[in-house]
Design a protein around this motif. Structure first.
Motif, PDB file in Angstrom:
ATOM      1  N   TYR A 228       1.477  -6.458   4.679  1.00 49.87           N
ATOM      2  CA  TYR A 228       2.012  -5.233   4.082  1.00 49.87           C
ATOM      3  C   TYR A 228       2.587  -4.259   5.102  1.00 49.87           C
ATOM      4  CZ  TYR A 228      -0.623  -7.135   0.226  1.00 49.87           C
ATOM      5  OH  TYR A 228      -1.097  -7.991  -0.747  1.00 49.87           O
ATOM      6  N   VAL A 229       2.520  -4.592   6.371  1.00 48.84           N
ATOM      7  CA  VAL A 229       3.006  -3.690   7.408  1.00 48.84           C
ATOM      8  C   VAL A 229       4.507  -3.436   7.263  1.00 48.84           C
ATOM      9  CG1 VAL A 229       3.401  -3.475   9.895  1.00 48.84           C
ATOM     10  CG2 VAL A 229       1.165  -4.187   9.050  1.00 48.84           C
ATOM     11  N   SER A 230       5.261  -4.450   6.868  1.00 45.59           N
ATOM     12  CA  SER A 230       6.710  -4.288   6.727  1.00 45.59           C
ATOM     13  C   SER A 230       7.097  -3.577   5.434  1.00 45.59           C
ATOM     14  CB  SER A 230       7.409  -5.650   6.793  1.00 45.59           C
ATOM     15  OG  SER A 230       6.994  -6.474   5.713  1.00 45.59           O
ATOM     16  N   ASP A 231       6.179  -3.480   4.482  1.00 35.35           N
ATOM     17  CA  ASP A 231       6.456  -2.798   3.225  1.00 35.35           C
ATOM     18  C   ASP A 231       5.150  -2.226   2.665  1.00 35.35           C
ATOM     19  OD1 ASP A 231       7.422  -1.774   0.903  1.00 35.35           O
ATOM     20  OD2 ASP A 231       8.077  -3.675   0.043  1.00 35.35           O
ATOM     21  N   PRO A 232       4.683  -1.111   3.218  1.00 32.78           N
ATOM     22  CA  PRO A 232       3.405  -0.548   2.777  1.00 32.78           C
ATOM     23  C   PRO A 232       3.407  -0.085   1.325  1.00 32.78           C
ATOM     24  CG  PRO A 232       4.575   0.983   4.223  1.00 32.78           C
ATOM     25  CD  PRO A 232       5.308  -0.319   4.293  1.00 32.78           C
ATOM     26  N   CYS A 233       4.585   0.059   0.729  1.00 31.49           N
ATOM     27  CA  CYS A 233       4.644   0.473  -0.678  1.00 31.49           C
ATOM     28  C   CYS A 233       4.034  -0.578  -1.599  1.00 31.49           C
ATOM     29  CB  CYS A 233       6.082   0.765  -1.085  1.00 31.49           C
ATOM     30  SG  CYS A 233       6.853   2.132  -0.181  1.00 31.49           S
ATOM     31  N   ARG A 234       3.940  -1.828  -1.141  1.00 33.87           N
ATOM     32  CA  ARG A 234       3.385  -2.887  -1.975  1.00 33.87           C
ATOM     33  C   ARG A 234       1.870  -2.826  -2.066  1.00 33.87           C
ATOM     34  NH1 ARG A 234       3.618  -7.985  -0.842  1.00 33.87           N
ATOM     35  NH2 ARG A 234       4.044  -7.838   1.401  1.00 33.87           N
ATOM     36  N   THR A 235       1.252  -1.906  -1.329  1.00 33.16           N
ATOM     37  CA  THR A 235      -0.215  -1.829  -1.361  1.00 33.16           C
ATOM     38  C   THR A 235      -0.741  -1.219  -2.653  1.00 33.16           C
ATOM     39  OG1 THR A 235      -0.184   0.302  -0.222  1.00 33.16           O
ATOM     40  CG2 THR A 235      -0.410  -1.677   1.151  1.00 33.16           C
ATOM     41  N   VAL A 236       0.111  -0.483  -3.376  1.00 37.05           N
ATOM     42  CA  VAL A 236      -0.342   0.177  -4.608  1.00 37.05           C
ATOM     43  C   VAL A 236       0.502  -0.321  -5.776  1.00 37.05           C
ATOM     44  CG1 VAL A 236      -0.898   2.354  -5.726  1.00 37.05           C
ATOM     45  CG2 VAL A 236      -0.854   2.225  -3.222  1.00 37.05           C
ATOM     46  N   PRO A 237      -0.094  -0.995  -6.747  1.00 36.53           N
ATOM     47  CA  PRO A 237       0.689  -1.531  -7.874  1.00 36.53           C
ATOM     48  C   PRO A 237       1.170  -0.431  -8.800  1.00 36.53           C
ATOM     49  CG  PRO A 237      -1.648  -1.919  -8.216  1.00 36.53           C
ATOM     50  CD  PRO A 237      -1.513  -1.374  -6.824  1.00 36.53           C
ATOM     51  N   ALA A 238       2.265  -0.716  -9.494  1.00 38.18           N
ATOM     52  CA  ALA A 238       2.823   0.230 -10.461  1.00 38.18           C
ATOM     53  C   ALA A 238       1.822   0.565 -11.556  1.00 38.18           C
ATOM     54  CB  ALA A 238       4.099  -0.337 -11.061  1.00 38.18           C
ATOM     55  N   SER A 239       0.953  -0.375 -11.884  1.00 36.35           N
ATOM     56  CA  SER A 239      -0.035  -0.146 -12.945  1.00 36.35           C
ATOM     57  C   SER A 239      -1.026   0.943 -12.572  1.00 36.35           C
ATOM     58  CB  SER A 239      -0.778  -1.445 -13.261  1.00 36.35           C
ATOM     59  OG  SER A 239      -1.438  -1.944 -12.106  1.00 36.35           O
ATOM     60  N   THR A 240      -1.185   1.193 -11.277  1.00 34.73           N
ATOM     61  CA  THR A 240      -2.031   2.304 -10.820  1.00 34.73           C
ATOM     62  C   THR A 240      -1.231   3.592 -10.732  1.00 34.73           C
ATOM     63  OG1 THR A 240      -3.501   0.866  -9.540  1.00 34.73           O
ATOM     64  CG2 THR A 240      -3.420   3.178  -8.889  1.00 34.73           C
ATOM     65  N   LEU A 241       0.000   3.503 -10.247  1.00 39.27           N
ATOM     66  CA  LEU A 241       0.808   4.693 -10.003  1.00 39.27           C
ATOM     67  C   LEU A 241       1.317   5.345 -11.290  1.00 39.27           C
ATOM     68  CD1 LEU A 241       2.832   3.295  -6.996  1.00 39.27           C
ATOM     69  CD2 LEU A 241       1.162   5.164  -6.884  1.00 39.27           C
ATOM     70  N   ALA A 242       1.764   4.541 -12.248  1.00 40.24           N
ATOM     71  CA  ALA A 242       2.381   5.086 -13.463  1.00 40.24           C
ATOM     72  C   ALA A 242       1.459   6.039 -14.224  1.00 40.24           C
ATOM     73  CB  ALA A 242       2.870   3.957 -14.361  1.00 40.24           C
ATOM     74  N   PRO A 243       0.191   5.697 -14.457  1.00 43.74           N
ATOM     75  CA  PRO A 243      -0.679   6.635 -15.167  1.00 43.74           C
ATOM     76  C   PRO A 243      -0.895   7.947 -14.418  1.00 43.74           C
ATOM     77  CG  PRO A 243      -1.603   4.426 -15.214  1.00 43.74           C
ATOM     78  CD  PRO A 243      -0.476   4.403 -14.226  1.00 43.74           C
ATOM     79  N   LEU A 244      -0.665   7.933 -13.101  1.00 44.82           N
ATOM     80  CA  LEU A 244      -0.800   9.149 -12.302  1.00 44.82           C
ATOM     81  C   LEU A 244       0.486   9.966 -12.283  1.00 44.82           C
ATOM     82  CD1 LEU A 244      -2.727   7.639  -9.233  1.00 44.82           C
ATOM     83  CD2 LEU A 244      -3.684   8.928 -11.163  1.00 44.82           C
ATOM     84  N   GLY A 245       1.530   9.436 -12.930  1.00 44.91           N
ATOM     85  CA  GLY A 245       2.796  10.148 -13.017  1.00 44.91           C
ATOM     86  C   GLY A 245       3.846   9.707 -12.028  1.00 44.91           C
ATOM     87  N   TYR A 246       3.552   8.699 -11.219  1.00 42.41           N
ATOM     88  CA  TYR A 246       4.501   8.223 -10.201  1.00 42.41           C
ATOM     89  C   TYR A 246       5.278   7.033 -10.756  1.00 42.41           C
ATOM     90  CZ  TYR A 246       1.835  11.208  -7.094  1.00 42.41           C
ATOM     91  OH  TYR A 246       1.226  12.305  -6.505  1.00 42.41           O
ATOM     92  N   THR A 247       6.474   7.299 -11.235  1.00 40.66           N
ATOM     93  CA  THR A 247       7.292   6.246 -11.821  1.00 40.66           C
ATOM     94  C   THR A 247       8.475   5.850 -10.942  1.00 40.66           C
ATOM     95  OG1 THR A 247       8.526   7.922 -13.056  1.00 40.66           O
ATOM     96  CG2 THR A 247       6.651   6.894 -14.171  1.00 40.66           C
ATOM     97  N   ASP A 248       8.814   6.678  -9.960  1.00 37.47           N
ATOM     98  CA  ASP A 248       9.894   6.336  -9.034  1.00 37.47           C
ATOM     99  C   ASP A 248       9.373   5.442  -7.919  1.00 37.47           C
ATOM    100  OD1 ASP A 248      11.679   7.862 -10.468  1.00 37.47           O
ATOM    101  OD2 ASP A 248      11.401   9.651  -9.229  1.00 37.47           O
ATOM    102  N   PRO A 249      10.228   4.592  -7.337  1.00 38.98           N
ATOM    103  CA  PRO A 249       9.784   3.729  -6.234  1.00 38.98           C
ATOM    104  C   PRO A 249       9.294   4.555  -5.056  1.00 38.98           C
ATOM    105  CG  PRO A 249      11.911   3.026  -7.087  1.00 38.98           C
ATOM    106  CD  PRO A 249      11.636   4.353  -7.713  1.00 38.98           C
ATOM    107  N   GLY A 250       8.360   3.986  -4.312  1.00 40.08           N
ATOM    108  CA  GLY A 250       7.883   4.646  -3.105  1.00 40.08           C
ATOM    109  C   GLY A 250       8.911   4.562  -1.997  1.00 40.08           C
ATOM    110  N   GLN A 251       8.790   5.452  -1.035  1.00 41.40           N
ATOM    111  CA  GLN A 251       9.698   5.468   0.114  1.00 41.40           C
ATOM    112  C   GLN A 251       8.947   4.965   1.343  1.00 41.40           C
ATOM    113  OE1 GLN A 251      11.250   9.322   1.240  1.00 41.40           O
ATOM    114  NE2 GLN A 251      13.044   8.394   2.193  1.00 41.40           N
TER     115      GLN A 251
END
Length: 208
Positions: free
Chosen positions: A60-83
């Protein structure tokens, strides 16, 4: 996110990565070196739990955004891709990280894989305590384990009551990952988000 919001994000992220010499705009004042009593409470050789089942972050070092699935982020209000932030720069000296924001609300969450600190021999929870004793980390507070892995709250100072929560999780004797939840209403909201995201990161690293 506003410029001020990015500055606050940098502040909290730097709190977890000061051992790598993070610098830049901050929303608070620099912390003085600890007094003798401070150092006594959190000595450089403070006992920290041994990590019996270390986790590997190399995928995950080359893409740390993959450490958190969308299924966790969406209920928290994060629907845009991570940077993702992975290129060699001042803000990635401690390791790559990913940031997610909610529109223009000034609410954000970041996850950092602190492999840079490990490479410098300053990794793990022990490295954080050593940094605090040396005046490099302003605040470390006890936290409940995250999915069985030891954790501490961190920051340049304790801003949980102001809605900024930093959480570092030990996943190897020489490695932690950090989560910063920023711009929330208070400690309950911000730390709930930080703990939720941290639990998801552990699950990803374990392959759950």
């Amino acid at each position: 996110m506003t410029v001020a919001g990015y500055a606050r994000s940098a502040t909290v992220l730097c709190a977890a990565v000061l051992l790598a010499g993070c610098s830049g705009s901050t929303g608070g004042s620099a912390q003085p070196a600890p007094t003798t009593s401070d150092a006594t409470r959190t000595p450089a050789n403070a006992a920290v739990p041994k990590i019996d089942h270390p986790l590997d972050v190399s995928a995950y070092v080359s893409d740390p955004c993959r450490t958190v699935p969308a299924s966790t982020l969406a209920p928290l209000g994060y629907t845009d891709p991570g940077q993702p932030h992975t290129a060699a720069a001042a803000d990635t000296a401690a390791g790559p990280y990913c940031g997610w924001i909610i529109g223009a609300e000034g609410v954000s969450v970041q996850v950092g894989l602190l492999t840079g600190n490990r490479a410098r021999g300053r990794g793990g929870l022990a490295g954080l305590y050593a940094g605090q004793a040396a005046g490099q980390v302003g605040f470390i507070g006890p936290a409940q384990p995250v999915a069985g892995y030891p954790a501490v709250y961190t920051g340049t100072r304790d801003r949980r009551a102001q809605g900024d929560c930093g959480l570092d999780v030990g996943i190897a004797d020489d490695l932690v990952f950090s989560v910063a939840a920023l711009g929330y209403q208070g400690a309950q909201d911000s730390c709930h988000v930080a703990e939720t995201v941290a639990t998801a990161v552990v699950g990803t690293l374990k392959g759950d």
